[in-house]
Write a protein that holds these residues in place. Sequence first.
Motif, PDB file in Angstrom:
ATOM      1  N   LEU A 187      -2.366   5.065   8.149  1.00 15.88           N
ATOM      2  CA  LEU A 187      -0.988   4.878   8.612  1.00 15.88           C
ATOM      3  C   LEU A 187      -0.908   3.722   9.613  1.00 15.88           C
ATOM      4  O   LEU A 187       0.029   2.926   9.584  1.00 15.88           O
ATOM      5  CB  LEU A 187      -0.464   6.172   9.251  1.00 15.88           C
ATOM      6  CG  LEU A 187       0.950   6.126   9.819  1.00 15.88           C
ATOM      7  CD1 LEU A 187       1.968   5.763   8.741  1.00 15.88           C
ATOM      8  CD2 LEU A 187       1.308   7.468  10.464  1.00 15.88           C
ATOM      9  N   GLY A 188      -1.890   3.621  10.519  1.00 21.11           N
ATOM     10  CA  GLY A 188      -1.921   2.506  11.451  1.00 21.11           C
ATOM     11  C   GLY A 188      -2.047   1.176  10.735  1.00 21.11           C
ATOM     12  O   GLY A 188      -1.374   0.190  11.078  1.00 21.11           O
ATOM     13  N   VAL A 189      -2.898   1.143   9.701  1.00 26.49           N
ATOM     14  CA  VAL A 189      -3.070  -0.074   8.913  1.00 26.49           C
ATOM     15  C   VAL A 189      -1.775  -0.433   8.195  1.00 26.49           C
ATOM     16  O   VAL A 189      -1.314  -1.580   8.224  1.00 26.49           O
ATOM     17  CB  VAL A 189      -4.213   0.108   7.889  1.00 26.49           C
ATOM     18  CG1 VAL A 189      -4.246  -1.049   6.887  1.00 26.49           C
ATOM     19  CG2 VAL A 189      -5.552   0.225   8.610  1.00 26.49           C
ATOM     20  N   ARG A 190      -1.156   0.553   7.548  1.00 28.26           N
ATOM     21  CA  ARG A 190       0.074   0.291   6.789  1.00 28.26           C
ATOM     22  C   ARG A 190       1.226  -0.148   7.720  1.00 28.26           C
ATOM     23  O   ARG A 190       2.037  -0.998   7.356  1.00 28.26           O
ATOM     24  CB  ARG A 190       0.482   1.537   6.003  1.00 28.26           C
ATOM     25  CG  ARG A 190      -0.459   1.869   4.853  1.00 28.26           C
ATOM     26  CD  ARG A 190      -0.343   0.848   3.735  1.00 28.26           C
ATOM     27  NE  ARG A 190      -1.237   1.185   2.626  1.00 28.26           N
ATOM     28  CZ  ARG A 190      -2.265   0.435   2.255  1.00 28.26           C
ATOM     29  NH1 ARG A 190      -2.550  -0.677   2.920  1.00 28.26           N
ATOM     30  NH2 ARG A 190      -3.009   0.770   1.227  1.00 28.26           N
ATOM     31  N   THR A 191       1.280   0.436   8.910  1.00 26.58           N
ATOM     32  CA  THR A 191       2.320   0.026   9.864  1.00 26.58           C
ATOM     33  C   THR A 191       2.142  -1.438  10.248  1.00 26.58           C
ATOM     34  O   THR A 191       3.109  -2.217  10.284  1.00 26.58           O
ATOM     35  CB  THR A 191       2.260   0.896  11.131  1.00 26.58           C
ATOM     36  OG1 THR A 191       2.360   2.278  10.774  1.00 26.58           O
ATOM     37  CG2 THR A 191       3.398   0.551  12.080  1.00 26.58           C
ATOM     38  N   GLN A 193      -1.401  10.704  -2.851  1.00 31.86           N
ATOM     39  CA  GLN A 193      -2.856  10.747  -3.001  1.00 31.86           C
ATOM     40  C   GLN A 193      -3.507  10.413  -1.657  1.00 31.86           C
ATOM     41  O   GLN A 193      -3.289  11.112  -0.681  1.00 31.86           O
ATOM     42  CB  GLN A 193      -3.289   9.820  -4.137  1.00 31.86           C
ATOM     43  CG  GLN A 193      -2.734  10.270  -5.489  1.00 31.86           C
ATOM     44  CD  GLN A 193      -3.129   9.374  -6.621  1.00 31.86           C
ATOM     45  OE1 GLN A 193      -3.567   8.245  -6.430  1.00 31.86           O
ATOM     46  NE2 GLN A 193      -2.965   9.858  -7.833  1.00 31.86           N
ATOM     47  N   ASN A 194      -4.266   9.335  -1.584  1.00 30.02           N
ATOM     48  CA  ASN A 194      -4.927   9.001  -0.321  1.00 30.02           C
ATOM     49  C   ASN A 194      -4.248   7.857   0.413  1.00 30.02           C
ATOM     50  O   ASN A 194      -4.854   7.220   1.273  1.00 30.02           O
ATOM     51  CB  ASN A 194      -6.401   8.635  -0.586  1.00 30.02           C
ATOM     52  CG  ASN A 194      -7.195   9.819  -1.102  1.00 30.02           C
ATOM     53  OD1 ASN A 194      -7.023  10.943  -0.637  1.00 30.02           O
ATOM     54  ND2 ASN A 194      -8.049   9.572  -2.087  1.00 30.02           N
ATOM     55  N   ASP A 195      -3.000   7.600   0.084  1.00 28.35           N
ATOM     56  CA  ASP A 195      -2.289   6.489   0.711  1.00 28.35           C
ATOM     57  C   ASP A 195      -0.930   6.948   1.215  1.00 28.35           C
ATOM     58  O   ASP A 195      -0.555   8.123   1.059  1.00 28.35           O
ATOM     59  CB  ASP A 195      -2.131   5.337  -0.276  1.00 28.35           C
ATOM     60  CG  ASP A 195      -2.158   3.972   0.407  1.00 28.35           C
ATOM     61  OD1 ASP A 195      -1.875   3.909   1.612  1.00 28.35           O
ATOM     62  OD2 ASP A 195      -2.471   2.989  -0.281  1.00 28.35           O
ATOM     63  N   LEU A 196      -0.205   6.023   1.843  1.00 29.70           N
ATOM     64  CA  LEU A 196       1.093   6.354   2.419  1.00 29.70           C
ATOM     65  C   LEU A 196       2.101   5.261   2.078  1.00 29.70           C
ATOM     66  O   LEU A 196       1.749   4.075   2.017  1.00 29.70           O
ATOM     67  CB  LEU A 196       0.991   6.483   3.951  1.00 29.70           C
ATOM     68  CG  LEU A 196      -0.072   7.453   4.461  1.00 29.70           C
ATOM     69  CD1 LEU A 196      -1.235   6.668   5.049  1.00 29.70           C
ATOM     70  CD2 LEU A 196       0.502   8.388   5.495  1.00 29.70           C
ATOM     71  N   TYR A 197       3.328   5.668   1.874  1.00 32.66           N
ATOM     72  CA  TYR A 197       4.417   4.740   1.621  1.00 32.66           C
ATOM     73  C   TYR A 197       5.465   4.902   2.725  1.00 32.66           C
ATOM     74  O   TYR A 197       5.810   6.029   3.096  1.00 32.66           O
ATOM     75  CB  TYR A 197       5.064   5.002   0.261  1.00 32.66           C
ATOM     76  CG  TYR A 197       4.219   4.594  -0.917  1.00 32.66           C
ATOM     77  CD1 TYR A 197       4.476   3.414  -1.615  1.00 32.66           C
ATOM     78  CD2 TYR A 197       3.152   5.390  -1.335  1.00 32.66           C
ATOM     79  CE1 TYR A 197       3.697   3.039  -2.706  1.00 32.66           C
ATOM     80  CE2 TYR A 197       2.363   5.028  -2.419  1.00 32.66           C
ATOM     81  CZ  TYR A 197       2.641   3.852  -3.096  1.00 32.66           C
ATOM     82  OH  TYR A 197       1.857   3.488  -4.171  1.00 32.66           O
ATOM     83  N   TYR A 240      -3.917   0.207  14.124  1.00 33.81           N
ATOM     84  CA  TYR A 240      -2.785  -0.724  14.179  1.00 33.81           C
ATOM     85  C   TYR A 240      -3.180  -2.021  14.876  1.00 33.81           C
ATOM     86  O   TYR A 240      -2.921  -3.124  14.365  1.00 33.81           O
ATOM     87  CB  TYR A 240      -1.599  -0.076  14.907  1.00 33.81           C
ATOM     88  CG  TYR A 240      -0.418  -1.021  15.033  1.00 33.81           C
ATOM     89  CD1 TYR A 240       0.473  -1.175  13.973  1.00 33.81           C
ATOM     90  CD2 TYR A 240      -0.207  -1.765  16.195  1.00 33.81           C
ATOM     91  CE1 TYR A 240       1.546  -2.059  14.064  1.00 33.81           C
ATOM     92  CE2 TYR A 240       0.857  -2.645  16.294  1.00 33.81           C
ATOM     93  CZ  TYR A 240       1.732  -2.790  15.233  1.00 33.81           C
ATOM     94  OH  TYR A 240       2.785  -3.672  15.322  1.00 33.81           O
ATOM     95  N   ARG A 241      -3.810  -1.912  16.033  1.00 37.63           N
ATOM     96  CA  ARG A 241      -4.176  -3.102  16.804  1.00 37.63           C
ATOM     97  C   ARG A 241      -5.175  -3.972  16.064  1.00 37.63           C
ATOM     98  O   ARG A 241      -5.082  -5.205  16.106  1.00 37.63           O
ATOM     99  CB  ARG A 241      -4.737  -2.671  18.156  1.00 37.63           C
ATOM    100  CG  ARG A 241      -3.680  -2.146  19.121  1.00 37.63           C
ATOM    101  CD  ARG A 241      -4.308  -1.425  20.299  1.00 37.63           C
ATOM    102  NE  ARG A 241      -3.310  -0.995  21.277  1.00 37.63           N
ATOM    103  CZ  ARG A 241      -3.483   0.012  22.131  1.00 37.63           C
ATOM    104  NH1 ARG A 241      -4.636   0.689  22.131  1.00 37.63           N
ATOM    105  NH2 ARG A 241      -2.535   0.349  22.981  1.00 37.63           N
TER     106      ARG A 241
END
Length: 297
Positions: free
Chosen positions: A57-61, A161-165, A238-239
């Motif tokens: 989630l941090g990566v996707r944000t 699955q193992n990801d987030l939208y 995220y950082r």
Amino acid sequence: TLAVMHAFVRNQGDGWTHTLNYLKRYLDEAALLPPEGFATIDHATQHAVYLNQIRQLGVRTAELHRSLTPDDGPAAFKPEPTRAADIAAWRKRTRAEAKSALTALRRSIRSLPPPAATLARELLDMRASVLDRIGADIPALDSMRIRTHGDYHLGQVIIAQNDLYIIDFEGEPRRPMSERRTKDSPLRDVAGMLRSFDYAARAAFDDVSQVHADRASDLEQLILAWRDLTAATYLEAYRQTIAGCPCYPADPDAADALLRLFVLEKAFYEIQYELANRPAWVAIPLRGVLDTLSGVR
């Protein structure tokens, strides 16, 4: 605009429902442990699978914010420098939310449940210092303002699955459309997600502790450990992913100060919302404000 069409994403539900169900199961199972069992819990191992989702989630944000910081594009999405006037406006907006929240608390304090009333009195007694401290530690920023999500929390994420939208880009519903289009710091979105972690922790604890009242103190320590570890994991991912992007302040101290400002603004807004709609929940944002002011997070 008459309509908006979205692709359908087959999913396992939104992040809020998923997190709340996960935490309730965790606390229910923990309540069965003997008292000495709490001290042996390795939180990083216990929550390893969930924390992997939060890391993603941090990566996707960060990837969302990077995509909203194009090198070139239409004027509506072209990044703009953060000016001293922008910082002043953010401080003013947070102070306005704080004043409104404190006024609403003073009017409602007699009708609040005892725990919330105690927290409200503590905050009201700090009124002058709170207003003076809001945004006082934010230096000049070398970052860009961009279009942001604008209403970012666990309910705006669906799990597939193992990801987030990330979904629902209409912005904060109570604000006018012109304001929702205003370019802003991406850290406002990050602050919204951090507040969502705190809400999920407190909501799950309040629910389960009614059943296991004799273990409430132990369960509260567990849920706060989960909250802090989750927030730290999210921020680290995220950082790392946003590093070097013009929308993120290069000075880590400046970024942290700006993030605290937005967390406070969100929590003060939540106090007003809860007083108007769910007074039984107002202790959650009250604790959020007091924790942030005391440097807990």
